[in-house]
Design a protein around this motif. Sequence first.
Motif, PDB file in Angstrom:
ATOM      1  N   ALA A  19      65.516  35.290 -13.756  1.00 44.58           N
ATOM      2  CA  ALA A  19      66.201  36.547 -14.079  1.00 44.58           C
ATOM      3  C   ALA A  19      66.853  36.473 -15.458  1.00 44.58           C
ATOM      4  O   ALA A  19      66.806  37.443 -16.224  1.00 44.58           O
ATOM      5  CB  ALA A  19      67.241  36.867 -13.006  1.00 44.58           C
ATOM      6  N   GLU A  23      66.327  38.972 -18.552  1.00 42.80           N
ATOM      7  CA  GLU A  23      67.472  39.676 -19.131  1.00 42.80           C
ATOM      8  C   GLU A  23      67.613  39.393 -20.628  1.00 42.80           C
ATOM      9  O   GLU A  23      67.918  40.292 -21.403  1.00 42.80           O
ATOM     10  CB  GLU A  23      68.767  39.309 -18.395  1.00 42.80           C
ATOM     11  CG  GLU A  23      68.814  39.738 -16.942  1.00 42.80           C
ATOM     12  CD  GLU A  23      68.979  41.231 -16.738  1.00 42.80           C
ATOM     13  OE1 GLU A  23      69.447  41.941 -17.656  1.00 42.80           O
ATOM     14  OE2 GLU A  23      68.635  41.706 -15.637  1.00 42.80           O
ATOM     15  N   HIS A  59      74.630  40.759 -17.419  1.00 45.90           N
ATOM     16  CA  HIS A  59      73.847  40.206 -16.309  1.00 45.90           C
ATOM     17  C   HIS A  59      73.533  38.729 -16.566  1.00 45.90           C
ATOM     18  O   HIS A  59      73.604  37.911 -15.647  1.00 45.90           O
ATOM     19  CB  HIS A  59      72.543  40.983 -16.113  1.00 45.90           C
ATOM     20  CG  HIS A  59      72.740  42.423 -15.763  1.00 45.90           C
ATOM     21  ND1 HIS A  59      71.755  43.359 -15.930  1.00 45.90           N
ATOM     22  CD2 HIS A  59      73.809  43.083 -15.250  1.00 45.90           C
ATOM     23  CE1 HIS A  59      72.197  44.533 -15.539  1.00 45.90           C
ATOM     24  NE2 HIS A  59      73.451  44.396 -15.126  1.00 45.90           N
ATOM     25  N   THR A 102      61.694  44.792 -13.416  1.00 44.52           N
ATOM     26  CA  THR A 102      62.912  44.037 -13.105  1.00 44.52           C
ATOM     27  C   THR A 102      63.417  44.395 -11.714  1.00 44.52           C
ATOM     28  O   THR A 102      63.785  43.513 -10.930  1.00 44.52           O
ATOM     29  CB  THR A 102      63.994  44.300 -14.167  1.00 44.52           C
ATOM     30  OG1 THR A 102      63.509  43.860 -15.442  1.00 44.52           O
ATOM     31  CG2 THR A 102      65.291  43.592 -13.844  1.00 44.52           C
ATOM     32  N   TYR A 106      63.807  41.713  -8.793  1.00 47.07           N
ATOM     33  CA  TYR A 106      65.120  41.418  -8.219  1.00 47.07           C
ATOM     34  C   TYR A 106      65.177  41.738  -6.735  1.00 47.07           C
ATOM     35  O   TYR A 106      65.914  41.091  -5.983  1.00 47.07           O
ATOM     36  CB  TYR A 106      66.229  42.145  -8.971  1.00 47.07           C
ATOM     37  CG  TYR A 106      66.462  41.615 -10.368  1.00 47.07           C
ATOM     38  CD1 TYR A 106      65.697  40.575 -10.904  1.00 47.07           C
ATOM     39  CD2 TYR A 106      67.447  42.161 -11.169  1.00 47.07           C
ATOM     40  CE1 TYR A 106      65.911  40.104 -12.186  1.00 47.07           C
ATOM     41  CE2 TYR A 106      67.665  41.680 -12.458  1.00 47.07           C
ATOM     42  CZ  TYR A 106      66.900  40.668 -12.960  1.00 47.07           C
ATOM     43  OH  TYR A 106      67.122  40.203 -14.236  1.00 47.07           O
ATOM     44  N   SER A 110      66.220  38.902  -4.230  1.00 50.60           N
ATOM     45  CA  SER A 110      67.296  39.143  -3.271  1.00 50.60           C
ATOM     46  C   SER A 110      66.862  38.733  -1.863  1.00 50.60           C
ATOM     47  O   SER A 110      67.603  38.043  -1.145  1.00 50.60           O
ATOM     48  CB  SER A 110      67.682  40.629  -3.300  1.00 50.60           C
ATOM     49  OG  SER A 110      68.630  40.915  -2.318  1.00 50.60           O
ATOM     50  N   PHE A 125      71.990  39.865  -6.826  1.00 52.05           N
ATOM     51  CA  PHE A 125      70.750  40.570  -7.163  1.00 52.05           C
ATOM     52  C   PHE A 125      70.814  42.028  -6.705  1.00 52.05           C
ATOM     53  O   PHE A 125      70.395  42.933  -7.437  1.00 52.05           O
ATOM     54  CB  PHE A 125      69.522  39.870  -6.563  1.00 52.05           C
ATOM     55  CG  PHE A 125      69.025  38.733  -7.396  1.00 52.05           C
ATOM     56  CD1 PHE A 125      68.502  38.946  -8.669  1.00 52.05           C
ATOM     57  CD2 PHE A 125      69.061  37.433  -6.917  1.00 52.05           C
ATOM     58  CE1 PHE A 125      68.032  37.895  -9.442  1.00 52.05           C
ATOM     59  CE2 PHE A 125      68.590  36.370  -7.681  1.00 52.05           C
ATOM     60  CZ  PHE A 125      68.079  36.601  -8.948  1.00 52.05           C
ATOM     61  N   THR A 128      72.956  43.976  -9.100  1.00 48.04           N
ATOM     62  CA  THR A 128      72.284  44.134 -10.392  1.00 48.04           C
ATOM     63  C   THR A 128      71.182  45.179 -10.298  1.00 48.04           C
ATOM     64  O   THR A 128      70.963  45.937 -11.250  1.00 48.04           O
ATOM     65  CB  THR A 128      71.730  42.777 -10.876  1.00 48.04           C
ATOM     66  OG1 THR A 128      72.792  41.810 -10.884  1.00 48.04           O
ATOM     67  CG2 THR A 128      71.162  42.894 -12.282  1.00 48.04           C
ATOM     68  N   ILE A 129      70.510  45.251  -9.166  1.00 47.48           N
ATOM     69  CA  ILE A 129      69.473  46.270  -8.973  1.00 47.48           C
ATOM     70  C   ILE A 129      70.054  47.661  -9.157  1.00 47.48           C
ATOM     71  O   ILE A 129      69.422  48.530  -9.779  1.00 47.48           O
ATOM     72  CB  ILE A 129      68.808  46.131  -7.585  1.00 47.48           C
ATOM     73  CG1 ILE A 129      67.964  44.857  -7.517  1.00 47.48           C
ATOM     74  CG2 ILE A 129      67.959  47.362  -7.254  1.00 47.48           C
ATOM     75  CD1 ILE A 129      67.538  44.463  -6.107  1.00 47.48           C
ATOM     76  N   GLU A 132      70.241  48.285 -12.797  1.00 46.29           N
ATOM     77  CA  GLU A 132      68.905  48.411 -13.380  1.00 46.29           C
ATOM     78  C   GLU A 132      68.284  49.759 -13.028  1.00 46.29           C
ATOM     79  O   GLU A 132      67.579  50.360 -13.846  1.00 46.29           O
ATOM     80  CB  GLU A 132      67.998  47.261 -12.930  1.00 46.29           C
ATOM     81  CG  GLU A 132      68.481  45.871 -13.299  1.00 46.29           C
ATOM     82  CD  GLU A 132      68.570  45.589 -14.789  1.00 46.29           C
ATOM     83  OE1 GLU A 132      68.195  46.436 -15.624  1.00 46.29           O
ATOM     84  OE2 GLU A 132      69.018  44.470 -15.131  1.00 46.29           O
TER      85      GLU A 132
END
Length: 180
Positions: A19, A23, A59, A102, A106, A110, A125, A128-129, A132
Amino acid sequence: MEEKSQNKFQESIDLLNDAIAKEIATSMQYMYFHVRFEDAGYEYLSRMMRQISIAEMHHIEEFSERIMYLQGDVDMNPAFKTRQIHDVQEGLKFCMELEANTIESYNMASRTASEHKDAVTHKLFQDTIVEEEQHHDLFRTELQNFIDYGPKEYLLMQSIAGSKANSKKAGHPEMYKEED
């Protein structure tokens, strides 16, 4: 001879390093677009790219901190080389593709972290999704605006915003009042 034991969180560490690579590359790509679009006078588009690039850097920091907690080592190498895309529509399409890939990656990371009983990495994760998906939605909206208004009109609006900002920088803020 003592054999080094395997870190029980190695799978999570590997997922997080993967990841980080994505990133870093994505952040550099968006910063490239920021500079490119700023130079072209596309103020709002440039600013959006800069802000999203910085979000991607956050991130990287979060993933790195998690790796350190898991007693792993952080690999700070980009997943891909920055593409020098000059066309705005092509750039927005590429940004959407990056975000979609991404999000998919992710989601899998996850699930894998959850299967390996690492709830914190799983949640990291997932959180972060959400961000994103917001980035993906912004790019989708801008691309739709580009299509709906047409390239000439869309870029004209971006240029007018850039002219207003440059006028303020040149010491004439009274010419343009900021309307929020």
